[in-house]
Motif scaffolding. Structure first.
Motif, short mmCIF file in Angstrom:
data_model
loop_
_atom_site.label_atom_id
_atom_site.label_comp_id
_atom_site.label_asym_id
_atom_site.label_seq_id
_atom_site.Cartn_x
_atom_site.Cartn_y
_atom_site.Cartn_z
N GLY A 79 -17.12 1.71 18.02
CA GLY A 79 -17.18 0.59 17.08
C GLY A 79 -16.11 0.65 16.01
O GLY A 79 -16.31 0.11 14.91
N ASP A 80 -14.97 1.28 16.32
CA ASP A 80 -13.89 1.41 15.35
C ASP A 80 -12.60 0.80 15.90
O ASP A 80 -11.62 1.52 16.16
CB ASP A 80 -13.68 2.89 15.00
N PRO A 81 -12.57 -0.53 16.08
CA PRO A 81 -11.35 -1.14 16.63
C PRO A 81 -10.14 -0.97 15.71
O PRO A 81 -9.00 -0.98 16.19
CB PRO A 81 -11.74 -2.61 16.77
N ASP A 82 -10.37 -0.80 14.41
CA ASP A 82 -9.23 -0.63 13.51
C ASP A 82 -8.43 0.63 13.86
O ASP A 82 -7.20 0.64 13.77
CB ASP A 82 -9.70 -0.54 12.05
N ALA A 83 -9.12 1.70 14.25
CA ALA A 83 -8.42 2.93 14.63
C ALA A 83 -7.61 2.71 15.90
O ALA A 83 -6.47 3.19 16.01
CB ALA A 83 -9.42 4.06 14.84
N ALA A 84 -8.18 1.99 16.86
CA ALA A 84 -7.45 1.70 18.10
C ALA A 84 -6.22 0.86 17.82
O ALA A 84 -5.13 1.15 18.33
CB ALA A 84 -8.38 0.98 19.08
N LEU A 85 -6.37 -0.16 17.00
CA LEU A 85 -5.24 -1.04 16.71
C LEU A 85 -4.20 -0.35 15.84
O LEU A 85 -3.00 -0.64 15.95
CB LEU A 85 -5.74 -2.31 16.04
N PHE A 144 -5.08 -3.21 31.27
CA PHE A 144 -4.29 -3.48 30.06
C PHE A 144 -3.07 -4.28 30.47
O PHE A 144 -3.07 -4.92 31.53
CB PHE A 144 -3.92 -2.13 29.41
N PHE A 145 -2.03 -4.30 29.68
CA PHE A 145 -0.81 -5.04 30.01
C PHE A 145 0.40 -4.17 29.66
O PHE A 145 0.29 -3.27 28.82
CB PHE A 145 -0.75 -6.37 29.25
N PRO A 146 1.57 -4.39 30.26
CA PRO A 146 2.76 -3.60 29.93
C PRO A 146 3.21 -3.92 28.50
O PRO A 146 3.82 -4.94 28.24
CB PRO A 146 3.80 -4.06 30.95
N ASP A 147 2.90 -3.00 27.58
CA ASP A 147 3.21 -3.24 26.17
C ASP A 147 4.46 -2.43 25.78
O ASP A 147 5.38 -2.30 26.58
CB ASP A 147 2.00 -2.90 25.30
N VAL A 148 4.52 -1.93 24.57
CA VAL A 148 5.63 -1.12 24.01
C VAL A 148 6.99 -1.77 24.26
O VAL A 148 8.00 -1.08 24.41
CB VAL A 148 5.60 0.34 24.53
N GLY A 149 7.04 -3.09 24.29
CA GLY A 149 8.30 -3.77 24.55
C GLY A 149 8.74 -3.69 25.99
O GLY A 149 9.86 -4.10 26.33
N GLY A 150 7.89 -3.17 26.88
CA GLY A 150 8.26 -3.04 28.28
C GLY A 150 8.55 -4.37 28.94
O GLY A 150 9.41 -4.46 29.83
N LEU A 151 7.85 -5.42 28.52
CA LEU A 151 8.10 -6.74 29.12
C LEU A 151 9.48 -7.27 28.77
O LEU A 151 10.05 -8.06 29.51
CB LEU A 151 7.02 -7.72 28.66
N HIS A 152 10.03 -6.84 27.64
CA HIS A 152 11.40 -7.21 27.28
C HIS A 152 12.37 -6.66 28.32
O HIS A 152 13.32 -7.35 28.74
CB HIS A 152 11.73 -6.66 25.89
N LEU A 153 12.16 -5.42 28.75
CA LEU A 153 13.01 -4.80 29.75
C LEU A 153 12.76 -5.39 31.14
O LEU A 153 13.71 -5.70 31.88
CB LEU A 153 12.76 -3.29 29.78
N LEU A 154 11.50 -5.55 31.51
CA LEU A 154 11.17 -6.05 32.84
C LEU A 154 11.62 -7.49 33.03
O LEU A 154 12.03 -7.88 34.13
CB LEU A 154 9.67 -5.92 33.08
N VAL A 287 9.19 -9.62 21.32
CA VAL A 287 8.26 -9.18 22.35
C VAL A 287 7.25 -8.18 21.77
O VAL A 287 6.06 -8.21 22.11
CB VAL A 287 9.02 -8.57 23.54
N LEU A 288 7.69 -7.32 20.86
CA LEU A 288 6.74 -6.40 20.21
C LEU A 288 5.73 -7.15 19.35
O LEU A 288 4.56 -6.76 19.26
CB LEU A 288 7.50 -5.37 19.37
N ASP A 289 6.15 -8.24 18.74
CA ASP A 289 5.18 -9.08 18.01
C ASP A 289 4.15 -9.65 18.98
O ASP A 289 2.95 -9.71 18.67
CB ASP A 289 5.91 -10.21 17.28
N GLN A 290 4.61 -10.08 20.16
CA GLN A 290 3.66 -10.54 21.18
C GLN A 290 2.73 -9.41 21.59
O GLN A 290 1.52 -9.62 21.76
CB GLN A 290 4.44 -11.06 22.39
N ASP A 291 3.28 -8.20 21.75
CA ASP A 291 2.45 -7.05 22.12
C ASP A 291 1.34 -6.80 21.10
O ASP A 291 0.20 -6.49 21.46
CB ASP A 291 3.32 -5.79 22.24
N ARG A 292 1.67 -6.93 19.82
CA ARG A 292 0.67 -6.71 18.77
C ARG A 292 -0.47 -7.71 18.91
O ARG A 292 -1.65 -7.34 18.78
CB ARG A 292 1.31 -6.83 17.39
N ALA A 293 -0.12 -8.95 19.17
CA ALA A 293 -1.16 -9.98 19.34
C ALA A 293 -2.01 -9.71 20.57
O ALA A 293 -3.24 -9.84 20.53
CB ALA A 293 -0.51 -11.36 19.41
#
Length: 339
Positions: A79-85, A144-154, A287-293
């Motif tokens: 129940g601690d989504p803030d830690a995950a985010l 999950f989805f390819p985050d960490v800016g990976g979609l920018h590279l792909l 793309v990293l802003d998209q990843d955050r969302a």
């Protein structure tokens, strides 16, 4: 320096050296690691004596196997989504720092370099891979989805190769990484220590002086069916084309279809939409802003918790996804930014 027991920082002449130090976990990233890296990189960015930063991983298995999603899942279950985010936000800050650093950054992408490892390696200004390199964005396996800016590279990879890797979680070689534009040069692993030492001079060698910048890549032989099958924005149509492909490479196309069917249908559909949007966004920062969302979407997504359980916690490989297939994922299930 922002030292922890899991990541080490050194000054060697004019270079700053980052060594991820969780070799038993193939240097997978914890929040403490990315928090320390963010602080140290900011410090070095303001230090005129640091003329190059090198990023390496301890042990023989690889640079980094990804983020510590087991701990992220635990935070969500507690129940601690803030830690995950907070983990994701800090990790993405580090990726952005590496991609926009004021002096050259050199990533040693030897061995396993996946998920979060692509985030800290793939955005460096000089990216070295070896005969041992295994790259992947394997997030659809865990819901999950390819985050960490990976979609920018792909999104920038030739043809639809990036789409293939994003949807299937396929593992590629170092030679593939250079061809895909996710690395700059293929070098022999035995030369890496000498390259690290040489960076102490503050001088960064040209890729062509280190190894091969053009090497036969296994994925190249599959371009025909990959480009034909993965076109468009409809995941169900892509799956049908893969299953019905009867030309050269039919066996591999059918294997790709089976892989997609085993992934989280929601993750596959969202990843495809996010990949296409990443191509339009164009910059790593956007793309990293998209990843955050999107990370906030997955903090509430049951497939993420279920996928991590099945693959990494219980290791039963029996995920129960909330949709039966990609055809059952309505467009309205995607976040508004991707519809």
């Amino acid at each position: 320096m922002s030292e922890t027991t899991e990541v080490r920082f050194e000054r060697r002449g004019a270079s700053g050296l980052v060594t991820l130090d969780r070799p038993k976990a193939i240097n997978s990233l914890t929040w403490a690691m990315v928090d320390a890296m963010r602080a140290q990189l900011r410090e070095w960015a303001a230090d005129d004596a640091v003329r190059v930063v090198a990023i390496t991983g301890a042990g023989e298995k690889g640079l980094c196997a990804g983020g510590d999603v087991v701990s992220v899942r635990r935070s969500l279950l507690d129940g601690d989504p803030d830690a995950a985010l907070a983990f994701f936000d800090t990790e993405y800050d580090v990726d952005a720092l590496i991609g926009t650093f004021p002096v050259p950054t050199v990533a040693f992408m030897d061995g396993v370099c996946m998920g979060g490892g692509i985030g800290i390696g793939g955005h460096a200004s000089l990216r070295l891979v070896t005969e041992r390199t295994k790259i992947a964005m394997p997030e659809t396996k865990i819901g999950f989805f390819p985050d960490v800016g990976g979609l920018h590279l792909l999104a920038a990879a030739p043809g639809e190769l990036g789409t293939h890797l994003a949807l299937t979680s396929t593992v590629a070689t170092g030679a593939d990484a250079v061809m895909l534009g996710m690395a700059d040069v293929l070098v022999s692993s035995e030369h890496l220590p000498g390259i690290v030492e040489g960076l102490a001079s503050g001088e960064v060698p040209a890729p062509a002086d280190l190894g091969s910048t053009s090497h036969p890549a296994p994925l190249e032989k599959d371009r025909a069916w990959i480009d034909a099958c993965y076109a468009g924005d409809d995941a169900a149509a892509i799956l049908t084309r893969l299953e019905e492909w009867d030309g050269e490479g039919a066996d591999r196309a059918h294997e790709a279809a089976a892989a997609i069917r085993a992934r989280s249908p929601f993750s596959v559909c969202l990843t495809l939409a996010a990949l296409r949007r990443a191509a339009r966004l164009g910059t790593l920062e956007a793309v990293l802003d998209q990843d955050r969302a999107l990370a906030r979407v997955f903090a509430e997504e049951p497939d993420f918790r279920e996928g991590v359980r099945a693959l990494l916690v219980d290791k039963s490989n029996d995920p129960h996804w909330r949709h039966a297939s990609v055809a059952d994922v309505p467009r309205t299930d995607l976040p508004p930014v991707l519809r």
